[in-house]
Design a protein around this motif. Structure first.
Motif, mmCIF file in Angstrom:
data_model
loop_
_atom_site.group_PDB
_atom_site.id
_atom_site.type_symbol
_atom_site.label_atom_id
_atom_site.label_comp_id
_atom_site.label_asym_id
_atom_site.label_seq_id
_atom_site.Cartn_x
_atom_site.Cartn_y
_atom_site.Cartn_z
ATOM 1 N N ASP A 62 0.841 -1.211 0.000
ATOM 2 C CA ASP A 62 0.000 0.000 0.000
ATOM 3 C C ASP A 62 0.873 1.257 0.000
ATOM 4 O OD1 ASP A 62 -2.200 -1.595 0.006
ATOM 5 O OD2 ASP A 62 -2.659 -1.339 2.147
ATOM 6 N N LEU A 63 1.933 1.228 0.800
ATOM 7 C CA LEU A 63 2.824 2.399 0.872
ATOM 8 C C LEU A 63 3.554 2.601 -0.461
ATOM 9 C CD1 LEU A 63 4.278 1.954 4.490
ATOM 10 C CD2 LEU A 63 2.658 3.714 3.742
ATOM 11 N N ILE A 64 3.914 1.488 -1.111
ATOM 12 C CA ILE A 64 4.566 1.604 -2.428
ATOM 13 C C ILE A 64 3.590 2.281 -3.406
ATOM 14 C CG2 ILE A 64 5.480 0.330 -4.419
ATOM 15 C CD1 ILE A 64 6.488 -1.816 -2.414
ATOM 16 N N ASP A 65 2.323 1.833 -3.390
ATOM 17 C CA ASP A 65 1.310 2.439 -4.277
ATOM 18 C C ASP A 65 1.151 3.927 -3.986
ATOM 19 O OD1 ASP A 65 0.847 0.133 -5.605
ATOM 20 O OD2 ASP A 65 -0.877 -0.483 -4.373
ATOM 21 N N ASP A 66 1.375 4.274 -2.733
ATOM 22 C CA ASP A 66 1.215 5.661 -2.305
ATOM 23 C C ASP A 66 2.480 6.491 -2.585
ATOM 24 O OD1 ASP A 66 -0.215 7.707 -1.193
ATOM 25 O OD2 ASP A 66 0.316 7.232 0.883
ATOM 26 N N GLY A 67 3.503 5.868 -3.176
ATOM 27 C CA GLY A 67 4.697 6.616 -3.590
ATOM 28 C C GLY A 67 5.773 6.775 -2.545
ATOM 29 N N VAL A 68 5.668 6.050 -1.420
ATOM 30 C CA VAL A 68 6.703 6.155 -0.378
ATOM 31 C C VAL A 68 8.025 5.605 -0.933
ATOM 32 C CG1 VAL A 68 7.416 5.314 1.905
ATOM 33 C CG2 VAL A 68 5.049 6.039 1.514
ATOM 34 N N VAL A 69 9.119 6.292 -0.587
ATOM 35 C CA VAL A 69 10.447 5.844 -1.034
ATOM 36 C C VAL A 69 10.973 4.797 -0.061
ATOM 37 C CG1 VAL A 69 12.862 6.554 -1.349
ATOM 38 C CG2 VAL A 69 11.006 8.009 -2.199
ATOM 39 N N PHE A 70 11.431 3.679 -0.596
ATOM 40 C CA PHE A 70 12.134 2.670 0.201
ATOM 41 C C PHE A 70 13.515 2.511 -0.416
ATOM 42 C CE2 PHE A 70 8.933 0.411 2.868
ATOM 43 C CZ PHE A 70 7.763 0.984 2.397
ATOM 44 N N LEU A 71 14.556 2.457 0.433
ATOM 45 C CA LEU A 71 15.902 2.179 -0.069
ATOM 46 C C LEU A 71 16.463 1.010 0.733
ATOM 47 C CD1 LEU A 71 18.331 2.907 -1.893
ATOM 48 C CD2 LEU A 71 19.137 4.387 -0.041
ATOM 49 N N MET A 72 16.542 -0.151 0.083
ATOM 50 C CA MET A 72 17.008 -1.370 0.732
ATOM 51 C C MET A 72 18.345 -1.740 0.097
ATOM 52 S SD MET A 72 14.550 -2.037 2.779
ATOM 53 C CE MET A 72 13.559 -0.562 3.005
ATOM 54 N N THR A 73 19.418 -1.699 0.897
ATOM 55 C CA THR A 73 20.747 -1.894 0.315
ATOM 56 C C THR A 73 21.369 -3.225 0.735
ATOM 57 O OG1 THR A 73 21.618 -0.599 2.155
ATOM 58 C CG2 THR A 73 21.299 0.555 0.079
ATOM 59 N N GLY A 74 22.288 -3.702 -0.111
ATOM 60 C CA GLY A 74 22.994 -4.957 0.172
ATOM 61 C C GLY A 74 22.010 -6.106 0.283
ATOM 62 N N ASN A 75 22.168 -6.941 1.311
ATOM 63 C CA ASN A 75 21.259 -8.093 1.398
ATOM 64 C C ASN A 75 19.939 -7.760 2.079
ATOM 65 O OD1 ASN A 75 22.068 -8.039 4.039
ATOM 66 N ND2 ASN A 75 22.750 -10.171 4.135
ATOM 67 N N ALA A 76 19.691 -6.465 2.362
ATOM 68 C CA ALA A 76 18.332 -6.069 2.757
ATOM 69 C C ALA A 76 17.411 -6.250 1.555
ATOM 70 C CB ALA A 76 18.314 -4.620 3.227
ATOM 71 N N ALA A 77 18.001 -6.170 0.344
ATOM 72 C CA ALA A 77 17.209 -6.372 -0.879
ATOM 73 C C ALA A 77 16.650 -7.796 -0.930
ATOM 74 C CB ALA A 77 18.082 -6.094 -2.107
ATOM 75 N N ASP A 78 17.445 -8.768 -0.447
ATOM 76 C CA ASP A 78 17.036 -10.182 -0.514
ATOM 77 C C ASP A 78 15.713 -10.428 0.222
ATOM 78 O OD1 ASP A 78 19.686 -10.001 -1.236
ATOM 79 O OD2 ASP A 78 20.388 -11.662 0.027
ATOM 80 N N VAL A 79 15.522 -9.654 1.293
ATOM 81 C CA VAL A 79 14.348 -9.825 2.151
ATOM 82 C C VAL A 79 13.049 -9.722 1.343
ATOM 83 C CG1 VAL A 79 13.098 -8.652 4.052
ATOM 84 C CG2 VAL A 79 15.574 -9.030 4.212
ATOM 85 N N PHE A 80 13.081 -8.969 0.242
ATOM 86 C CA PHE A 80 11.863 -8.712 -0.526
ATOM 87 C C PHE A 80 11.737 -9.626 -1.753
ATOM 88 C CE2 PHE A 80 13.057 -5.161 2.024
ATOM 89 C CZ PHE A 80 11.890 -4.943 2.738
ATOM 90 N N CYS A 81 12.668 -10.595 -1.878
ATOM 91 C CA CYS A 81 12.562 -11.582 -2.946
ATOM 92 C C CYS A 81 11.569 -12.669 -2.538
ATOM 93 C CB CYS A 81 13.941 -12.173 -3.244
ATOM 94 S SG CYS A 81 15.036 -10.931 -3.955
ATOM 95 N N ARG A 82 11.444 -13.724 -3.405
ATOM 96 C CA ARG A 82 10.421 -14.737 -3.135
ATOM 97 C C ARG A 82 10.878 -15.723 -2.060
ATOM 98 N NH1 ARG A 82 8.270 -17.301 -8.443
ATOM 99 N NH2 ARG A 82 10.427 -18.042 -8.472
ATOM 100 N N LYS A 83 12.074 -16.287 -2.259
ATOM 101 C CA LYS A 83 12.587 -17.194 -1.215
ATOM 102 C C LYS A 83 14.103 -17.125 -1.161
ATOM 103 C CE LYS A 83 12.795 -21.463 -3.879
ATOM 104 N NZ LYS A 83 13.791 -22.393 -3.894
ATOM 105 N N ILE A 84 14.641 -17.518 -0.007
ATOM 106 C CA ILE A 84 16.096 -17.535 0.157
ATOM 107 C C ILE A 84 16.517 -18.935 0.569
ATOM 108 C CG2 ILE A 84 18.115 -16.511 1.288
ATOM 109 C CD1 ILE A 84 16.459 -14.041 1.901
ATOM 110 N N ASP A 85 17.462 -19.473 -0.186
ATOM 111 C CA ASP A 85 18.015 -20.794 0.115
ATOM 112 C C ASP A 85 19.393 -20.572 0.755
ATOM 113 O OD1 ASP A 85 18.777 -23.390 0.136
ATOM 114 O OD2 ASP A 85 18.865 -23.658 -2.043
ATOM 115 N N TYR A 86 19.486 -20.826 2.063
ATOM 116 C CA TYR A 86 20.775 -20.681 2.757
ATOM 117 C C TYR A 86 21.525 -21.997 2.609
ATOM 118 C CZ TYR A 86 18.493 -16.610 4.839
ATOM 119 O OH TYR A 86 17.822 -15.428 5.033
ATOM 120 N N VAL A 87 22.363 -22.086 1.585
ATOM 121 C CA VAL A 87 22.992 -23.349 1.202
ATOM 122 C C VAL A 87 23.865 -23.905 2.335
ATOM 123 C CG1 VAL A 87 24.552 -24.425 -0.483
ATOM 124 C CG2 VAL A 87 22.959 -22.638 -1.215
#
Ligand SMILES: [Zn+2]
Lengths: 456, 235
Positions: free
Chosen positions: B77-102
């Protein structure tokens, strides 16, 4: 004994002889050759009577040099990799150099500095009798990532038979190797700081129960006395404890088992006191006579490439190692210089990575991970950042609150050194990366010349 | 402007906290809220203008995912409302579909804003640098990561890569973007490293600050851009 091992040993020894002919003593090529020819080369080597390994983020080399120097002064023969490298190839080179062609040791004690990242490859084949771990701090983010990763690498490699000697005041380090039942802790109770705020960026919540950690006191980062109000886990009591630091007499005291001994204070930097205490702890635990250890300790010197102080004419020149890409080592070096009781200091900072700036552009993220705030200190009048990343260092320092008027920059190390106004400043500090020792030596000589010229 | 910094006590690896510090010095009259991992994010109940989060260890990353998963709808909802998010490094991974910790042999479902999967292997560290274009701004940066991404971000990348690579060598799309939500593998000091991009970010968030120590930052940026564009510089 396999033919493969014997062949690898012969080839490695031959390569070592050739390399020494060319005067390159520090190379780890013989060890690399041995391991390439016989991947489990280290397994086949017979170890000296006592094997002491030293690891941890900061202070490995200082501690290892100190331990090896003391053992030698006590009359034992020592295998040591201080001249070479602390990765697998360097460890193998040191051991094979002091072994017979069939892999029998020629020396009585091995004192080996082991890089944390090489742990898996070294401890897979070697079970040290004693392992000292000084601390687990942030290091090169490119190679060492974060402290969880390093703790994992260390923890998954070591045999539970090893007697571990750990820093009680490092909450990450003191919890390492839970399967090792022989555990000795060292720490510092002297000069207890007032701060009880955990400034650590690496351990904030209890690793066992997730509760936010508290502290009795904190020296820096996560070094201090820490406890968990949730599960009551706390920093262990040190078995070897620095109870007094008397900089006016250049001495400090270590208490162990009800006895207290006085040692010479070669360098008052608190990180070095941990190194000193760890060295005394491992030597005593390894069975060396504590009084003789104390006497031998007092005869040791810190290697000049790590710290040197020279007076030339009216100039006082201090060179201090500040390992680039290592945020804690650099921040500690900045704080140490700020803490020295002098005024009107001029600091030359040369912490670029030589290799990463050759036909390349070094990652500057580590600079932003380093605390530059100590450089704000009023006792520091001028800072010269020298090297290709000088603009990045200047910006970082200014963001940390350093007055930009105090800063000058130069892309070239020598030109940067020439910018030091030796008429205006008599206390000069040169902070340098370990990979520019020859450049640092030349700059030191240049400053000595300037000091002498001013005197005439 | 109200800027929320998420979990800075633990999401503070690799110089990432200096993004917030640089923003604070660039926008001194704005409000900065620091939310700890054991607190409820402010954005859950009020609208910030910008949310930032930096790199973390893998064990913390799993805790952050648990914290943010229940807030997925709110974030959308906040994205639709134009709020800026800046996720750097592996904070970006958090918003992916899944993470496989090998290495740790764990797989977790992540927040899932993007159809991208992540594989994190502690024995594969990747270090590299990137220069690229984000909405007309030249951006330089560095990555140091265990993560390997799979999926197609060509339609929603953050940077079109000029030199360096995106998800893998030869791949020219870096990071992910949905409106003003930016997730980049580039590490934290991306704002002091790129003062003009910092200005762009402040502008799209509706702020009126301007990059601190601009002359000094620009001089360092220009030098880096020249190095990155020099054909003799290795990538
Ligand atoms: Zn606990």
């Amino acid at each position: 004994m396999s033919f493969r091992f014997l062949f690898a040993m012969a080839a490695a020894k031959l390569s070592r002889a050739v390399i020494r002919l060319f005067g390159r003593d520090g190379s780890c090529t013989p060890g690399i050759i041995a391991i390439r020819l016989c991947p489990d080369f280290l397994r086949h080597l017979k170890m000296p009577d006592k094997v002491i390994c030293i690891t941890g983020t900061n202070g490995k080399t200082t501690t290892s040099n100190l331990v090896a120097g003391i053992v030698r002064d006590l009359g034992y023969t020592v295998t040591n990799n201080s001249l070479g490298s602390n990765v697998q190839g360097g460890v193998a080179t040191a051991l094979l150099a002091d072994s017979t062609l069939t892999g029998k040791p020629k020396k009585q004690v091995a004192v080996l500095e082991v890089d944390e990242r090489s742990s898996l490859l070294v401890y897979k084949y070697i079970t040290p009798d004693f392992l000292v771990c000084n601390n687990i701090m942030r290091d090169s983010l490119k190679r060492n990532a974060h402290t969880d990763f390093i703790a994992y690498i260390l923890g998954s490699a070591l045999s539970e038979k090893t007697h571990v000697i750990l820093n009680a005041d490092d909450f990450i380090c003191s919890s390492l190797f839970p399967k090792c039942l022989s555990r000795t802790y060292f720490g510092i109770s002297a000069d207890r700081p007032d701060s009880d705020r955990i400034s650590s960026r690496d351990i904030v919540y209890c690793p066992d129960c997730g509760t936010r950690l508290h502290a009795e006191y904190v020296r820096f980062d996560h070094i201090g006395r820490i406890y968990c109000p949730g599960c009551l886990k706390k920093s262990p009591e040190p078995d070897y404890c620095v109870t007094e630091i008397d900089a006016s007499r250049d001495v400090f005291k270590i208490r162990h088992g009800g006895e207290e001994r006085e040692y010479k204070l070669v360098n008052s930097n608190i990180v070095n006191l941990y190194n000193f205490c760890g060295a005394v702890a491992v030597l005593t635990e390894a069975g060396f006579d504590p009084d003789k250890v104390c006497a031998a300790f007092n005869a040791q010197k810190i290697v000049k490439s790590r710290y040197d102080f020279i007076e030339a004419g009216k100039l006082s020149i201090t060179t201090q190692l500040a390992k680039g890409q290592n945020p804690v080592a650099c921040a500690r070096a900045f704080s140490y210089i700020a803490s020295l009781p002098k005024k009107n200091k001029c600091v030359l900072v040369m912490t670029d990575d030589k290799h990463d700036n050759t036909n390349n552009s070094e990652s500057v993220c580590w600079i932003y991970d380093t605390d530059f705030s100590a450089l704000r200190d009023d006792s520091i009048s001028e800072i010269i950042f020298a090297g290709k990343r000088c603009r990045d260092q200047r910006l970082r320092a200014v963001i940390a609150g350093v007055d930009p008027r105090k800063i000058r920059i130069n892309d070239d190390l020598f030109e940067g050194a020439k910018m030091i106004d030796t008429d205006k400043y008599s206390d000069i500090y040169v902070l340098h990366d370990p990979y520019i020792l020859s450049e640092t030596g030349m700059i030191k000589n240049y400053l000595i010349e300037r000091g002498k010229a001013n005197e005439d | 402007m109200k800027i929320e910094i998420l979990f800075s006590e633990v999401c503070n690896q690799f110089g990432d906290p200096q993004n917030a510090e640089y923003l604070k010095q660039s926008c001194p009259s704005d409000t900065f809220v620091y939310t700890a991992l054991d607190e409820e994010p402010c954005f859950a109940s009020s609208r910030p203008d910008m949310v930032i989060m930096g790199s973390m260890s893998e064990s913390i990353q799993r805790k952050v995912i648990l914290k943010l998963l229940p807030l997925k709808k709110r974030i959308e909802d906040l994205i639709d409302d134009g709020v800026v998010f800046l996720m750097t490094g592996n904070a970006a991974d958090v918003f992916c579909r899944k993470i496989d910790y090998v290495t740790e042999k764990i797989t977790v479902d992540a927040v899932g804003l993007f159809d991208i999967d992540v594989k994190t292997d502690w024995f594969k560290r990747v270090n590299s640098k990137v220069i690229g274009d984000a909405d007309g701004n030249t951006v330089t940066g560095f990555r140091s990561q265990f993560a390997e991404y799979s999926g197609d971000n060509s339609e929603f990348c953050f940077l079109k890569v000029e030199r360096g690579f995106g998800f893998r060598p030869g791949h020219m799309y870096e990071g992910m973007r949905k409106k003003n939500f930016i997730a980049t593998q580039l590490l934290g000091p991306i704002l002091p490293l790129n003062p003009d991009f910092c200005k762009y970010l402040i502008d799209i968030a509706g702020g009126n600050g301007s990059p601190a120590h601009y002359e000094l930052a620009k001089e360092a940026f220009d030098k880096r851009v020249a190095e990155f564009r020099d054909p003799s510089t290795e990538f």
